[in-house]
Design an enzyme around this catalytic site. Sequence first.
Site, PDB file in Angstrom:
ATOM      1  N   ARG A   1     -31.542   8.886 -14.459  1.00 26.58           N
ATOM      2  CA  ARG A   1     -32.251   8.053 -13.493  1.00 26.58           C
ATOM      3  C   ARG A   1     -31.937   6.585 -13.785  1.00 26.58           C
ATOM      4  O   ARG A   1     -32.183   6.117 -14.896  1.00 26.58           O
ATOM      5  CB  ARG A   1     -33.766   8.306 -13.605  1.00 26.58           C
ATOM      6  CG  ARG A   1     -34.565   7.400 -12.724  1.00 26.58           C
ATOM      7  CD  ARG A   1     -36.073   7.608 -12.824  1.00 26.58           C
ATOM      8  NE  ARG A   1     -36.689   6.512 -12.097  1.00 26.58           N
ATOM      9  CZ  ARG A   1     -37.729   5.793 -12.508  1.00 26.58           C
ATOM     10  NH1 ARG A   1     -38.337   6.092 -13.647  1.00 26.58           N
ATOM     11  NH2 ARG A   1     -38.170   4.795 -11.795  1.00 26.58           N
TER      12      ARG A   1
ATOM     13  N   HIS B   1     -36.668  -1.244  -8.815  1.00 28.90           N
ATOM     14  CA  HIS B   1     -37.258  -1.304 -10.155  1.00 28.90           C
ATOM     15  C   HIS B   1     -37.395  -2.788 -10.510  1.00 28.90           C
ATOM     16  O   HIS B   1     -36.837  -3.267 -11.489  1.00 28.90           O
ATOM     17  CB  HIS B   1     -36.432  -0.523 -11.162  1.00 28.90           C
ATOM     18  CG  HIS B   1     -37.223  -0.027 -12.343  1.00 28.90           C
ATOM     19  ND1 HIS B   1     -37.259   1.283 -12.750  1.00 28.90           N
ATOM     20  CD2 HIS B   1     -38.041  -0.687 -13.202  1.00 28.90           C
ATOM     21  CE1 HIS B   1     -38.040   1.416 -13.814  1.00 28.90           C
ATOM     22  NE2 HIS B   1     -38.535   0.210 -14.118  1.00 28.90           N
TER      23      HIS B   1
ATOM     24  N   GLU C   1     -43.403   2.153  -9.587  1.00 32.57           N
ATOM     25  CA  GLU C   1     -44.651   1.559 -10.069  1.00 32.57           C
ATOM     26  C   GLU C   1     -45.094   0.334  -9.265  1.00 32.57           C
ATOM     27  O   GLU C   1     -45.109  -0.792  -9.787  1.00 32.57           O
ATOM     28  CB  GLU C   1     -44.530   1.215 -11.560  1.00 32.57           C
ATOM     29  CG  GLU C   1     -44.240   2.430 -12.419  1.00 32.57           C
ATOM     30  CD  GLU C   1     -44.255   2.145 -13.925  1.00 32.57           C
ATOM     31  OE1 GLU C   1     -44.452   0.983 -14.306  1.00 32.57           O
ATOM     32  OE2 GLU C   1     -44.064   3.088 -14.691  1.00 32.57           O
TER      33      GLU C   1
ATOM     34  N   ASN D   1     -44.966   8.572 -13.790  1.00 29.60           N
ATOM     35  CA  ASN D   1     -44.660   7.856 -15.023  1.00 29.60           C
ATOM     36  C   ASN D   1     -45.922   7.876 -15.874  1.00 29.60           C
ATOM     37  O   ASN D   1     -46.990   7.471 -15.418  1.00 29.60           O
ATOM     38  CB  ASN D   1     -44.251   6.403 -14.734  1.00 29.60           C
ATOM     39  CG  ASN D   1     -42.939   6.317 -13.958  1.00 29.60           C
ATOM     40  OD1 ASN D   1     -42.288   7.335 -13.712  1.00 29.60           O
ATOM     41  ND2 ASN D   1     -42.549   5.117 -13.596  1.00 29.60           N
TER      42      ASN D   1
ATOM     43  N   TYR E   1     -47.584   7.137 -19.804  1.00 32.96           N
ATOM     44  CA  TYR E   1     -47.451   6.591 -21.158  1.00 32.96           C
ATOM     45  C   TYR E   1     -48.717   6.723 -21.991  1.00 32.96           C
ATOM     46  O   TYR E   1     -48.654   6.945 -23.192  1.00 32.96           O
ATOM     47  CB  TYR E   1     -47.073   5.101 -21.096  1.00 32.96           C
ATOM     48  CG  TYR E   1     -45.660   4.892 -20.620  1.00 32.96           C
ATOM     49  CD1 TYR E   1     -44.602   4.949 -21.515  1.00 32.96           C
ATOM     50  CD2 TYR E   1     -45.374   4.668 -19.272  1.00 32.96           C
ATOM     51  CE1 TYR E   1     -43.291   4.790 -21.099  1.00 32.96           C
ATOM     52  CE2 TYR E   1     -44.068   4.502 -18.841  1.00 32.96           C
ATOM     53  CZ  TYR E   1     -43.026   4.565 -19.750  1.00 32.96           C
ATOM     54  OH  TYR E   1     -41.744   4.416 -19.331  1.00 32.96           O
TER      55      TYR E   1
ATOM     56  N   GLU F   1     -40.839   9.064 -16.091  1.00 27.64           N
ATOM     57  CA  GLU F   1     -40.842   8.173 -17.263  1.00 27.64           C
ATOM     58  C   GLU F   1     -41.901   8.654 -18.227  1.00 27.64           C
ATOM     59  O   GLU F   1     -43.029   8.957 -17.825  1.00 27.64           O
ATOM     60  CB  GLU F   1     -41.188   6.717 -16.900  1.00 27.64           C
ATOM     61  CG  GLU F   1     -40.063   5.935 -16.302  1.00 27.64           C
ATOM     62  CD  GLU F   1     -40.424   4.465 -16.055  1.00 27.64           C
ATOM     63  OE1 GLU F   1     -41.225   3.898 -16.834  1.00 27.64           O
ATOM     64  OE2 GLU F   1     -39.917   3.909 -15.082  1.00 27.64           O
TER      65      GLU F   1
HETATM   66  C1  FCB Z   1     -42.699   1.198 -17.248  1.00 30.27           C
HETATM   67  C2  FCB Z   1     -41.499   0.610 -16.560  1.00 30.27           C
HETATM   68  C3  FCB Z   1     -40.230   0.698 -17.368  1.00 30.27           C
HETATM   69  C4  FCB Z   1     -40.475   0.405 -18.835  1.00 30.27           C
HETATM   70  C5  FCB Z   1     -41.625   1.230 -19.341  1.00 30.27           C
HETATM   71  C6  FCB Z   1     -41.916   1.036 -20.817  1.00 30.27           C
HETATM   72  O1  FCB Z   1     -43.864   0.674 -16.712  1.00 30.27           O
HETATM   73  O2  FCB Z   1     -41.277   1.259 -15.329  1.00 30.27           O
HETATM   74  O3  FCB Z   1     -39.275  -0.161 -16.809  1.00 30.27           O
HETATM   75  O4  FCB Z   1     -40.657  -0.929 -19.021  1.00 30.27           O
HETATM   76  O5  FCB Z   1     -42.785   0.957 -18.622  1.00 30.27           O
END
Ligand code: FCB
Length: 468
Positions: free
Chosen positions: A85, A128, A173, A300, A302, A375
């Site tokens: 990607r 992006h 995002e 995405n 985290y 992500e």
């Molecule tokens: C996300 C972004 C990516 C990267 C990660 C850690 O929010 O999409 O570009 O910075 O965080």
Amino acid sequence: MTESDTGVHRSEMFPTDFVWGAATSAYQIEGAVQEDGRGASIWDTFAHTPGKIADGTNGDTATDSYHRWNQDIEIMKRIGLQAYRFSVSWPRVQPNGSELNPAGLDHYSRLVDGLLESGIQPWLTLYHWDLPQALEDAGGWPERDTAHRFADFAAHVCDRLGDRVKNWITVNEPWCTAFLGYASGEHAPGRREPAASIAAAHHLMLAHGLATSALRTRSDGNIGVGLNFYPVYPASGSAGDADAVRRIDGVQNRLFADAIFRGGYPADVLADLAEVTDLDMIRDSDAPIIGAPIDMLCVNYYSRFTVTADNTGTGSASAAPTDVGSAWPGNDHISFVANGLPQTGMGWEIDPGGLRDMLIRLSRDYPGVPLVVTENGSAFEDTLVDGRVADDKRVSYLRDHVDAMSQALAADVPLTGYFAWSLLDNFEWAWGYNKRFGIVYVDFENQRRIIKDSGLWYADLIAGRAMS
Ligand code: FCB
């Protein structure tokens, strides 16, 4: 029964057509900011403004992937990636936001051919975060016209690459662009205008919808949008904290997904936002454009948030590298608190169970659309010793999130793929180069790439060799 009970290979927990990939984005890796007619983007301007990037760096060179894409593909092959990607830099394609620069698409055409020749599916993100500076000068995302300009850009990219690219992500995002770009000012273009940030959020969604329709007429591929989801938990059982959860969950998670899958923005979130600005940028005719059917929801993931209305927390969802405003228009009374979980090098709490729960929730709240994790990853302090990066914490992060996905699959979530963030250490926005997210280490002195232990672990997983 867990996989360790059975000794089943981890990758056998996943359907055979499950896609294993890794992700990057243009400004974070390409460099070559002056080449082949590229115009300036808001990230060039922002990164070159003193005080905006923690380590004073910028994306002028980054990982030099504009020149080293072949080398990157070789690394992908060594890891065994099935998909890559990447994003297309809008100011390469339309340097001033309108006229087409065909040379700007040549790079992506070569990259796509190179990937396909190597048996790697290209997954293309259109936005992006690198808006042409000329469009920001004309008002940026708070202006409705920017959404129409984006649909033109999508059409140009698809006209050139649509014969070969079969997976499209419109906007990555929108929360970050709208609220970090136009409310807190932590990201480009660095504006701190709460009302404008809400207009930006709407126009990003409109841009997604208009681009979806431009792609639909040109491509038979899959179209999706990339949203960053966070489970939100209350710090206490108080009514105030329950409302804080509703508000933060609303603007972070439901605002965007409901607009796409439920025919409009959630009423409670609109009521919250109406405390900040009149909402007359939203026209009735926009809802069906934004809600056009899509083929996948790109997730995405985290970390998680714990929130309180008591004003005892940090006031920010995560530490910001520079002095910034609030990213939460209308929610200044809400604070974010740590909840005792281990954290990554970004200070983000590690919560793999949150990924499982979020995938289950999304599949129930928005049924009928396949989910892809586009992500997921972690920054830690890596050291290169004798040609090796022993990034045990990243291996654990990756393994635990992969396990969380297998639990989601066991709960019948229609999950079809996973992309590690990131293929390479790269320019981590306002933090610069000190936050390394790669499964491949980059020595920025000489651009040497070294597969970290996490990348080797991922290679084993993909090859079906990773044991529990
Ligand atoms: C996300 C972004 C990516 C990267 C990660 C850690 O929010 O999409 O570009 O910075 O965080």
